[in-house]
Design an enzyme around this catalytic site. Structure first.
Site, PDB file in Angstrom:
ATOM      1  N   ARG A   1       0.815  -1.213   0.000  1.00  0.00           N
ATOM      2  CA  ARG A   1       0.000   0.000   0.000  1.00  0.00           C
ATOM      3  C   ARG A   1       0.845   1.257   0.000  1.00  0.00           C
ATOM      4  O   ARG A   1       0.289   2.355  -0.030  1.00  0.00           O
ATOM      5  CB  ARG A   1      -0.862   0.011   1.251  1.00  0.00           C
ATOM      6  CG  ARG A   1      -2.346  -0.296   1.024  1.00  0.00           C
ATOM      7  CD  ARG A   1      -2.978  -0.278   2.392  1.00  0.00           C
ATOM      8  NE  ARG A   1      -4.397  -0.109   2.412  1.00  0.00           N
ATOM      9  CZ  ARG A   1      -5.280  -1.099   2.471  1.00  0.00           C
ATOM     10  NH1 ARG A   1      -4.884  -2.336   2.376  1.00  0.00           N
ATOM     11  NH2 ARG A   1      -6.566  -0.830   2.591  1.00  0.00           N
TER      12      ARG A   1
ATOM     13  N   ARG B   1     -17.774  -3.864   9.663  1.00  0.00           N
ATOM     14  CA  ARG B   1     -16.480  -3.372  10.122  1.00  0.00           C
ATOM     15  C   ARG B   1     -16.620  -2.005  10.784  1.00  0.00           C
ATOM     16  O   ARG B   1     -17.399  -1.168  10.322  1.00  0.00           O
ATOM     17  CB  ARG B   1     -15.518  -3.275   8.930  1.00  0.00           C
ATOM     18  CG  ARG B   1     -14.920  -4.616   8.577  1.00  0.00           C
ATOM     19  CD  ARG B   1     -14.194  -4.614   7.271  1.00  0.00           C
ATOM     20  NE  ARG B   1     -13.296  -3.483   7.083  1.00  0.00           N
ATOM     21  CZ  ARG B   1     -12.526  -3.336   6.020  1.00  0.00           C
ATOM     22  NH1 ARG B   1     -12.524  -4.263   5.071  1.00  0.00           N
ATOM     23  NH2 ARG B   1     -11.750  -2.286   5.898  1.00  0.00           N
TER      24      ARG B   1
ATOM     25  N   ARG C   1     -21.478  -2.533   3.197  1.00  0.00           N
ATOM     26  CA  ARG C   1     -20.801  -3.837   3.288  1.00  0.00           C
ATOM     27  C   ARG C   1     -21.046  -4.522   4.631  1.00  0.00           C
ATOM     28  O   ARG C   1     -21.012  -3.901   5.673  1.00  0.00           O
ATOM     29  CB  ARG C   1     -19.295  -3.622   3.098  1.00  0.00           C
ATOM     30  CG  ARG C   1     -18.436  -4.806   3.509  1.00  0.00           C
ATOM     31  CD  ARG C   1     -17.063  -4.767   2.919  1.00  0.00           C
ATOM     32  NE  ARG C   1     -16.242  -3.662   3.363  1.00  0.00           N
ATOM     33  CZ  ARG C   1     -15.040  -3.394   2.875  1.00  0.00           C
ATOM     34  NH1 ARG C   1     -14.537  -4.132   1.892  1.00  0.00           N
ATOM     35  NH2 ARG C   1     -14.354  -2.379   3.327  1.00  0.00           N
TER      36      ARG C   1
HETATM   37  P1  ADP Z   1     -12.426  -4.358  -1.015  1.00  0.00           P
HETATM   38  O1  ADP Z   1     -11.906  -5.695  -0.523  1.00  0.00           O
HETATM   39  O2  ADP Z   1     -11.692  -3.879  -2.224  1.00  0.00           O
HETATM   40  O3  ADP Z   1     -12.468  -3.324   0.057  1.00  0.00           O
HETATM   41  P2  ADP Z   1     -15.006  -5.756  -1.215  1.00  0.00           P
HETATM   42  O4  ADP Z   1     -14.731  -6.904  -2.106  1.00  0.00           O
HETATM   43  O5  ADP Z   1     -15.140  -6.027   0.233  1.00  0.00           O
HETATM   44  O6  ADP Z   1     -13.930  -4.571  -1.491  1.00  0.00           O
HETATM   45  O7  ADP Z   1     -16.342  -5.040  -1.758  1.00  0.00           O
HETATM   46  C1  ADP Z   1     -16.921  -3.942  -1.056  1.00  0.00           C
HETATM   47  C2  ADP Z   1     -18.442  -4.103  -1.035  1.00  0.00           C
HETATM   48  O8  ADP Z   1     -18.949  -3.933  -2.372  1.00  0.00           O
HETATM   49  C3  ADP Z   1     -18.933  -5.469  -0.568  1.00  0.00           C
HETATM   50  O9  ADP Z   1     -20.106  -5.277   0.199  1.00  0.00           O
HETATM   51  C4  ADP Z   1     -19.234  -6.232  -1.864  1.00  0.00           C
HETATM   52  O10 ADP Z   1     -20.322  -7.129  -1.692  1.00  0.00           O
HETATM   53  C5  ADP Z   1     -19.622  -5.117  -2.821  1.00  0.00           C
HETATM   54  N1  ADP Z   1     -19.127  -5.361  -4.193  1.00  0.00           N
HETATM   55  C6  ADP Z   1     -17.975  -5.970  -4.562  1.00  0.00           C
HETATM   56  N2  ADP Z   1     -17.845  -5.991  -5.903  1.00  0.00           N
HETATM   57  C7  ADP Z   1     -18.947  -5.371  -6.405  1.00  0.00           C
HETATM   58  C8  ADP Z   1     -19.408  -5.077  -7.741  1.00  0.00           C
HETATM   59  N3  ADP Z   1     -18.702  -5.426  -8.818  1.00  0.00           N
HETATM   60  N4  ADP Z   1     -20.585  -4.413  -7.874  1.00  0.00           N
HETATM   61  C9  ADP Z   1     -21.295  -4.052  -6.772  1.00  0.00           C
HETATM   62  N5  ADP Z   1     -20.922  -4.303  -5.500  1.00  0.00           N
HETATM   63  C10 ADP Z   1     -19.768  -4.953  -5.304  1.00  0.00           C
HETATM   64  P1  ADP Z   2     -10.295  -2.257   2.353  1.00  0.00           P
HETATM   65  O1  ADP Z   2     -10.806  -3.668   2.156  1.00  0.00           O
HETATM   66  O2  ADP Z   2     -11.400  -1.334   2.665  1.00  0.00           O
HETATM   67  O3  ADP Z   2      -9.377  -1.836   1.264  1.00  0.00           O
HETATM   68  P2  ADP Z   2      -8.460  -3.343   4.287  1.00  0.00           P
HETATM   69  O4  ADP Z   2      -9.274  -4.383   4.951  1.00  0.00           O
HETATM   70  O5  ADP Z   2      -7.480  -3.781   3.264  1.00  0.00           O
HETATM   71  O6  ADP Z   2      -9.447  -2.246   3.699  1.00  0.00           O
HETATM   72  O7  ADP Z   2      -7.660  -2.503   5.375  1.00  0.00           O
HETATM   73  C1  ADP Z   2      -8.299  -1.973   6.510  1.00  0.00           C
HETATM   74  C2  ADP Z   2      -7.312  -1.103   7.271  1.00  0.00           C
HETATM   75  O8  ADP Z   2      -6.191  -1.909   7.706  1.00  0.00           O
HETATM   76  C3  ADP Z   2      -6.680   0.041   6.480  1.00  0.00           C
HETATM   77  O9  ADP Z   2      -7.476   1.199   6.467  1.00  0.00           O
HETATM   78  C4  ADP Z   2      -5.356   0.245   7.245  1.00  0.00           C
HETATM   79  O10 ADP Z   2      -5.571   0.955   8.460  1.00  0.00           O
HETATM   80  C5  ADP Z   2      -4.970  -1.181   7.615  1.00  0.00           C
HETATM   81  N1  ADP Z   2      -4.120  -1.830   6.580  1.00  0.00           N
HETATM   82  C6  ADP Z   2      -4.462  -2.893   5.810  1.00  0.00           C
HETATM   83  N2  ADP Z   2      -3.446  -3.233   4.995  1.00  0.00           N
HETATM   84  C7  ADP Z   2      -2.456  -2.334   5.218  1.00  0.00           C
HETATM   85  C8  ADP Z   2      -1.170  -2.115   4.667  1.00  0.00           C
HETATM   86  N3  ADP Z   2      -0.688  -2.902   3.683  1.00  0.00           N
HETATM   87  N4  ADP Z   2      -0.443  -1.077   5.139  1.00  0.00           N
HETATM   88  C9  ADP Z   2      -0.893  -0.279   6.128  1.00  0.00           C
HETATM   89  N5  ADP Z   2      -2.100  -0.420   6.685  1.00  0.00           N
HETATM   90  C10 ADP Z   2      -2.878  -1.438   6.246  1.00  0.00           C
END
Ligand code: ADP
Ligand code: ADP
Ligand code: ZN
Length: 214
Positions: free
Chosen positions: A88, A161, A127
């Site tokens: 990141r 979350r 979510r």
């Molecule tokens: P990330 O891991 O990148 O933070 P997630 O996979 O958790 O994202 O997706 C965020 C939210 O959006 C979840 O509630 C998921 O069900 C929904 N989501 C994921 N992909 C899509 C899509 N292509 N269209 C609409 N909603 C989606």
């Molecule tokens: P999302 O699915 O919404 O992208 P993540 O679950 O990957 O979020 O991350 C949640 C939180 O955990 C971030 O906002 C950050 O605080 C921390 N985090 C996750 N991965 C990293 C990373 N590679 N470096 C620094 N912080 C991280």
């Protein structure tokens, strides 16, 4: 086969990882999931990470790099892994290269999921997931078939979350723009980066990923 899934919070990295894991028999390494487990068990790392995560700020690079190294090491003999949420920052990307070199591993694909900012906020705010089996859901885009019951395991333990609110999400988007987006040219220069349109349905996004990986 090893890959990195990049993209802002809510882009669909977790959703696509779950599909890739099943179809390609890879292991998902999600730094967010690992950190949330550390917070839940109140480890030293978890205590430091909690408030940063709630505020939508990144956890310091040195802690993340120490944390992930063992997870990558463990997968050295497996059929491959997906890095979800790592690297990141530029420092993490460079540390990853050193780790890979040491372990004689390489990244085959770096896939960036591109999604509009407005859609990201809507996705994150709606979510939720199953606290027992981990299945991901969305209030509007991926609801459970029966109200408040997990489709996969029947559990009623559906969880949200702490950081999936507008305030924290706004800070996470700033962190993404300022610290994560600058690493894209690093992978572009290596010729490893492919951009996938994440605005389509999860099925259509997955089809694009399959084309990249074929
Ligand atoms: P990330 O891991 O990148 O933070 P997630 O996979 O958790 O994202 O997706 C965020 C939210 O959006 C979840 O509630 C998921 O069900 C929904 N989501 C994921 N992909 C899509 C899509 N292509 N269209 C609409 N909603 C989606
Ligand atoms: P999302 O699915 O919404 O992208 P993540 O679950 O990957 O979020 O991350 C949640 C939180 O955990 C971030 O906002 C950050 O605080 C921390 N985090 C996750 N991965 C990293 C990373 N590679 N470096 C620094 N912080 C991280
Ligand atoms: Zn479940």
């Amino acid at each position: 086969m090893n890959l990195i899934l990049l993209g802002p919070p809510g882009a669909g990295k977790g959703t696509q990882s779950a599909r890739i894991v099943t179809v390609y028999n890879l292991v998902q390494i999600s730094t967010g999931d690992i950190l949330r487990a550390e917070v839940k068990s109140s480890t030293e790392l978890g205590k430091i990470a909690k408030s940063l995560m709630d505020d939508g700020k990144l956890v310091p690079d040195n802690l993340i790099i120490d944390m992930i190294s063992g997870h990558i090491e463990k997968e050295a003999g497996s059929s491959g892994f997906i890095l979800d949420g790592f690297p990141r920052t530029e420092e993490q990307a460079k540390a990853l290269d050193v780790m890979l070199l040491e372990k004689n591993l390489k990244i085959d694909y770096v896939i960036k999921l591109e999604v509009d900012e407005k859609a990201l906020i809507e996705r994150v705010v709606g979510r939720f997931s199953c606290g027992d089996c981990g299945q991901g859901y969305h209030d509007k885009f991926a609801p459970t078939k029966l109200t408040n019951i997990c489709d996969v395991c029947g559990s009623k333990n559906l969880v949200r979350r702490a950081d999936d609110n507008v305030e924290s999400m706004t800070a996470r988007l700033v962190a993404y723009r300022e610290q994560t987006e600058p690493i894209l040219p690093y992978y572009e220069k290596k010729g490893a980066l492919t951009i996938v349109n994440g605005m389509k349905t999860p099925e259509e996004v997955f089809e694009q990923i399959e084309v990249v990986m074929s």
